[in-house]
Design a protein around this motif. Structure first.
Motif, PDB file in Angstrom:
ATOM      1  N   THR A 239       5.849   3.808   7.743  1.00  7.99           N
ATOM      2  CA  THR A 239       5.511   5.240   7.800  1.00  7.99           C
ATOM      3  C   THR A 239       6.206   5.924   8.972  1.00  7.99           C
ATOM      4  OG1 THR A 239       3.590   5.082   9.262  1.00  7.99           O
ATOM      5  CG2 THR A 239       3.211   4.673   6.911  1.00  7.99           C
TER       6      THR A 239
ATOM      7  N   ASN B 243       8.586   6.750  -2.993  1.00  4.43           N
ATOM      8  CA  ASN B 243      10.039   6.672  -2.760  1.00  4.43           C
ATOM      9  C   ASN B 243      10.442   5.424  -1.983  1.00  4.43           C
ATOM     10  OD1 ASN B 243      10.711   9.236  -3.896  1.00  4.43           O
ATOM     11  ND2 ASN B 243       9.823  10.196  -2.078  1.00  4.43           N
TER      12      ASN B 243
ATOM     13  N   ARG C 128      -5.041   2.172  -5.263  1.00  4.07           N
ATOM     14  CA  ARG C 128      -6.374   2.812  -5.284  1.00  4.07           C
ATOM     15  C   ARG C 128      -6.609   3.416  -6.662  1.00  4.07           C
ATOM     16  NH1 ARG C 128      -5.331   8.667  -2.599  1.00  4.07           N
ATOM     17  NH2 ARG C 128      -3.248   8.849  -3.445  1.00  4.07           N
TER      18      ARG C 128
ATOM     19  N   ILE D 290       0.893  -1.162   0.000  1.00  5.68           N
ATOM     20  CA  ILE D 290       0.000   0.000   0.000  1.00  5.68           C
ATOM     21  C   ILE D 290       0.932   1.212   0.000  1.00  5.68           C
ATOM     22  CG2 ILE D 290      -1.857   1.205   1.199  1.00  5.68           C
ATOM     23  CD1 ILE D 290      -2.472  -1.447   2.666  1.00  5.68           C
TER      24      ILE D 290
ATOM     25  N   SER E  10      -2.054   6.096 -11.318  1.00  4.85           N
ATOM     26  CA  SER E  10      -1.372   7.185 -10.604  1.00  4.85           C
ATOM     27  C   SER E  10       0.114   7.195 -10.959  1.00  4.85           C
ATOM     28  CB  SER E  10      -1.556   7.060  -9.095  1.00  4.85           C
ATOM     29  OG  SER E  10      -0.616   6.153  -8.564  1.00  4.85           O
TER      30      SER E  10
HETATM   31  N1  LIG Z   1      11.088   9.301   1.747  1.00  2.70           N
HETATM   32  C1  LIG Z   1      11.889   8.688   2.605  1.00  2.70           C
HETATM   33  O1  LIG Z   1      13.135   8.788   2.493  1.00  2.70           O
HETATM   34  C2  LIG Z   1      11.321   7.861   3.715  1.00  2.70           C
HETATM   35  C3  LIG Z   1      12.157   6.966   4.418  1.00  2.70           C
HETATM   36  C4  LIG Z   1      11.599   6.155   5.403  1.00  2.70           C
HETATM   37  C5  LIG Z   1      10.235   6.228   5.668  1.00  2.70           C
HETATM   38  N2  LIG Z   1       9.455   7.130   4.979  1.00  2.70           N
HETATM   39  C6  LIG Z   1       8.027   7.144   5.266  1.00  2.70           C
HETATM   40  O2  LIG Z   1       7.443   6.298   4.296  1.00  2.70           O
HETATM   41  C7  LIG Z   1       6.162   6.776   3.934  1.00  2.70           C
HETATM   42  C8  LIG Z   1       6.106   6.964   2.417  1.00  2.70           C
HETATM   43  O3  LIG Z   1       7.051   7.949   2.052  1.00  2.70           O
HETATM   44  P1  LIG Z   1       7.417   8.163   0.523  1.00  2.70           P
HETATM   45  O4  LIG Z   1       8.535   9.136   0.498  1.00  2.70           O
HETATM   46  O5  LIG Z   1       7.550   6.846  -0.161  1.00  2.70           O
HETATM   47  O6  LIG Z   1       6.078   8.868  -0.004  1.00  2.70           O
HETATM   48  P2  LIG Z   1       5.642   9.137  -1.528  1.00  2.70           P
HETATM   49  O7  LIG Z   1       6.832   9.013  -2.418  1.00  2.70           O
HETATM   50  O8  LIG Z   1       4.883  10.413  -1.509  1.00  2.70           O
HETATM   51  O9  LIG Z   1       4.641   7.932  -1.859  1.00  2.70           O
HETATM   52  C9  LIG Z   1       3.436   7.822  -1.177  1.00  2.70           C
HETATM   53  C10 LIG Z   1       2.654   6.638  -1.713  1.00  2.70           C
HETATM   54  O10 LIG Z   1       1.450   6.553  -0.947  1.00  2.70           O
HETATM   55  C11 LIG Z   1       0.333   6.490  -1.827  1.00  2.70           C
HETATM   56  N3  LIG Z   1      -0.826   7.131  -1.202  1.00  2.70           N
HETATM   57  C12 LIG Z   1      -0.991   8.439  -0.917  1.00  2.70           C
HETATM   58  N4  LIG Z   1      -2.185   8.638  -0.343  1.00  2.70           N
HETATM   59  C13 LIG Z   1      -2.793   7.417  -0.266  1.00  2.70           C
HETATM   60  C14 LIG Z   1      -4.037   6.961   0.233  1.00  2.70           C
HETATM   61  N5  LIG Z   1      -4.931   7.795   0.798  1.00  2.70           N
HETATM   62  N6  LIG Z   1      -4.336   5.644   0.124  1.00  2.70           N
HETATM   63  C15 LIG Z   1      -3.444   4.774  -0.419  1.00  2.70           C
HETATM   64  N7  LIG Z   1      -2.246   5.155  -0.915  1.00  2.70           N
HETATM   65  C16 LIG Z   1      -1.916   6.453  -0.822  1.00  2.70           C
HETATM   66  C17 LIG Z   1       0.790   7.235  -3.061  1.00  2.70           C
HETATM   67  O11 LIG Z   1      -0.009   6.799  -4.146  1.00  2.70           O
HETATM   68  P3  LIG Z   1      -0.483   7.791  -5.327  1.00  2.70           P
HETATM   69  O12 LIG Z   1       0.672   7.962  -6.244  1.00  2.70           O
HETATM   70  O13 LIG Z   1      -1.614   7.070  -5.913  1.00  2.70           O
HETATM   71  O14 LIG Z   1      -0.872   9.093  -4.666  1.00  2.70           O
HETATM   72  C18 LIG Z   1       2.242   6.781  -3.175  1.00  2.70           C
HETATM   73  O15 LIG Z   1       2.319   5.522  -3.804  1.00  2.70           O
HETATM   74  C19 LIG Z   1       5.953   8.066   4.726  1.00  2.70           C
HETATM   75  O16 LIG Z   1       5.186   7.788   5.863  1.00  2.70           O
HETATM   76  C20 LIG Z   1       7.358   8.481   5.101  1.00  2.70           C
HETATM   77  O17 LIG Z   1       7.387   9.228   6.310  1.00  2.70           O
HETATM   78  C21 LIG Z   1       9.956   7.920   4.008  1.00  2.70           C
END
Ligand SMILES: NC(=O)c1ccc[n+]([C@@H]2O[C@H](COP(=O)([O-])OP(=O)(O)OC[C@H]3O[C@@H](n4cnc5c(N)ncnc54)[C@H](OP(=O)(O)O)[C@@H]3O)[C@@H](O)[C@H]2O)c1
Length: 212
Positions: free
Chosen positions: A92, A10, A31, A6, A35
């Motif tokens: 998360t 990144n 979903r 889910i 996207s």
């Molecule tokens: N970035 C980092 O370096 C890092 C490292 C460790 C942990 N984290 C944590 O990991 C999590 C994800 O970070 P990320 O950087 O991968 O975020 P991201 O690149 O913005 O990706 C978010 C993902 O979540 C999906 N999403 C958003 N809203 C949603 C919803 N309501 N229902 C289902 N899916 C949904 C998005 O899908 P769509 O494309 O369809 O919107 C996308 O696939 C965060 O909680 C962050 O704090 C991040």
């Protein structure tokens, strides 16, 4: 193993990609199959399967949650019964303003997720570093010492399963204790982000554990 993701941004996309290449069946619980993040994950690895959230989660042995923390409630809504008894890997982090803990350090994000899905076995893992280290966690020159992946969870079998995936991905899993320990892992994340991205050390460092 059947694994559902889910969230394939990144964090989710490189983990999904690498787990699929290790031989697991990996589905994107999408979903919106059109996207940007889903299209990019598929471009990275066309062998990922795209399914509806309910279909992907229903057939999964283990589910990764890798969405922004502020959408977890909606991301998990309607999945409760499909998630019953399954392992949910919480990737998360609740991040607040100025790199503070998003829940004011009163409770971990993982415990609030556990409250949303009480019959699911939540394990915190794959959080304490930036996504760059989920793409590539090779650190040559350290002999047998592997980069550490600190995990937390209250169910022994669920943690063993997640620890095994960590090993397959070339991390040294380190069990920090029950799910309440996630609060400390979330603070470690804030420390890593501060050092890597604010102080300018860069993303190419991880923790390791020496023990005697
Ligand atoms: N970035 C980092 O370096 C890092 C490292 C460790 C942990 N984290 C944590 O990991 C999590 C994800 O970070 P990320 O950087 O991968 O975020 P991201 O690149 O913005 O990706 C978010 C993902 O979540 C999906 N999403 C958003 N809203 C949603 C919803 N309501 N229902 C289902 N899916 C949904 C998005 O899908 P769509 O494309 O369809 O919107 C996308 O696939 C965060 O909680 C962050 O704090 C991040």
């Amino acid at each position: 193993m059947n694994i559902a993701f889910i969230g394939v941004g990144n964090v989710g996309a490189p983990l999904a990609d690498r787990l699929q290449k290790l031989g697991h069946q990996v589905a994107i619980a999408a979903r919106d199959s059109q996207s940007k993040s889903v299209k990019e994950a598929l471009a990275r690895n066309p062998a990922l399967v795209v399914q509806s959230p309910i279909a992907a989660v229903s057939s999964a042995d283990i589910v990764f949650l890798a969405t922004p923390f502020n959408v977890v409630e909606s991301a998990l809504s309607n999945l409760n019964s499909a998630l019953d008894g399954k392992v949910l890997v919480d990737c998360t982090n609740p991040v607040g303003a100025n790199l503070t803990h998003g829940l004011e350090s009163k409770i971990s994000g993982s415990e609030t997720i556990q409250q949303l899905v009480p019959n699911t076995l939540v394990v915190k893992a794959f959080t304490i570093y930036g996504f760059e280290n989920f793409e590539d966690n090779t650190y040559p020159g350290y002999g047998d010492l592997k980069p550490a992946m600190l995990i937390a969870g209250s169910d022994r079998n669920a943690k063993d399963l997640v620890a095994e995936l960590c090993r397959q991905l070339a991390w040294e899993p380190i069990d920090t204790g029950n799910l309440a320990m996630s609060l400390h892992l979330e603070h470690m994340t804030l420390l890593w982000i501060n050092m890597a991205r604010v102080q300018g050390r860069g993303a190419g460092f991880v923790w390791a554990m020496l023990q005697r």
